[in-house]
Design an enzyme around this catalytic site. Sequence first.
Site, PDB file in Angstrom:
ATOM      1  N   CYS A 146       0.831  -1.209   0.000  1.00 43.96           N
ATOM      2  CA  CYS A 146       0.000   0.000   0.000  1.00 43.96           C
ATOM      3  C   CYS A 146       0.865   1.259   0.000  1.00 43.96           C
ATOM      4  O   CYS A 146       1.445   1.622   1.029  1.00 43.96           O
ATOM      5  CB  CYS A 146      -0.928   0.000   1.223  1.00 43.96           C
ATOM      6  SG  CYS A 146      -1.979   1.457   1.340  1.00 43.96           S
ATOM      7  N   CYS A 149      -0.343   4.077   2.287  1.00 42.50           N
ATOM      8  CA  CYS A 149      -0.112   3.791   3.710  1.00 42.50           C
ATOM      9  C   CYS A 149       1.349   4.031   4.100  1.00 42.50           C
ATOM     10  O   CYS A 149       1.639   4.568   5.166  1.00 42.50           O
ATOM     11  CB  CYS A 149      -0.464   2.336   4.036  1.00 42.50           C
ATOM     12  SG  CYS A 149      -2.060   1.760   3.447  1.00 42.50           S
ATOM     13  N   ASP A 150       2.263   3.603   3.249  1.00 42.49           N
ATOM     14  CA  ASP A 150       3.665   3.492   3.645  1.00 42.49           C
ATOM     15  C   ASP A 150       4.647   4.366   2.880  1.00 42.49           C
ATOM     16  O   ASP A 150       5.833   4.417   3.233  1.00 42.49           O
ATOM     17  CB  ASP A 150       4.120   2.026   3.512  1.00 42.49           C
ATOM     18  CG  ASP A 150       3.323   1.094   4.414  1.00 42.49           C
ATOM     19  OD1 ASP A 150       2.857   1.559   5.470  1.00 42.49           O
ATOM     20  OD2 ASP A 150       3.158  -0.087   4.058  1.00 42.49           O
TER      21      ASP A 150
END
Length: 323
Positions: A146, A149-150
């Site tokens: 993701c 997300c990261d």
Amino acid sequence: MADQTVHDVVIIGSGPAGLTAAIYTARANLNPLVLEGEPSSTSDQPGGQLMLTTEVENFPGFPEGIMGPELMMNFRAQAIRFGAEVQTVKASKVDLSERPFKIWVGDTEAEPTHLAKTVIVSTGAQSIMLGLDREVELIGHGVSTCATCDGFFFRDQEIAVVGGGDSALEEANFLSRFASKVYIVVRRDELRASKIMQDRANANPKIEFLWNTSVVEYVGDKKLESVKVRNNLDESISDLAVTGLFIAIGHKPNTSLFEGQLDMKDNGYLLAQPGRTATNIEGVFASGDVQDDYYRQAITAAGSGCQAALEAERWLEANEEGH
């Protein structure tokens, strides 16, 4: 052993969607039963995909971030506090052809384990992985599925994205905001992505394509230090010095339990009514990543869990079956 209680709500799955649905239905005094899945099952991980992540920085309310497993344990504790019953088991079969709905755990030839007036499906989806050694251990330690997300954690680093579709190119473009260089590893000599996404990636000076290439090994003990890649034309192996690898070769919804009963999109995701969580069967609702093939975020999954809970509550009231 079969449970002869007819539950107002049975929730199958326990990620952000399922546990938010549990919080809302429990506070509505509907005494939900949550079948959260089994730890040994990669397709039905209790707590969902956040149990396999490390730091979560984009979930509202946690300005310093929170570890994924801790966040999901908080969800779970909150649901239990309000009266949800959580069982660490995996549903093995469902019969949604008549009410009460029937749900089996374990032996599918025995009597149904649970009966329900309404069912909220929140079994989620799983990222399709490369299947390499130590992959699961390195998720959150250099390996990710993701970018939104990261990506922030890879500022000024060289990283790679695996895949050749729209998702891979979209992730690569997003990651180029943070990384100093983004390699796109493509196993063939062409892309599946749309023309506009290809043009965008080709115009990005930080992106470089590695054609006819496959990732074959992760290098690094506690965290990813590099990857070994194979040239698919001459079979030669080389080292690619990246500290982050984003796998973007697709997602698979956990919907096999509902085949032939709930309507699905061509890609296997459950089909909900527009703007709602209601499925083609009255009293059955689908929330979270099992029906969301677009956003796939913890916060949107939680939001749809709330929607499913409210819809289940109103359905019970309208059918004079609630409390």
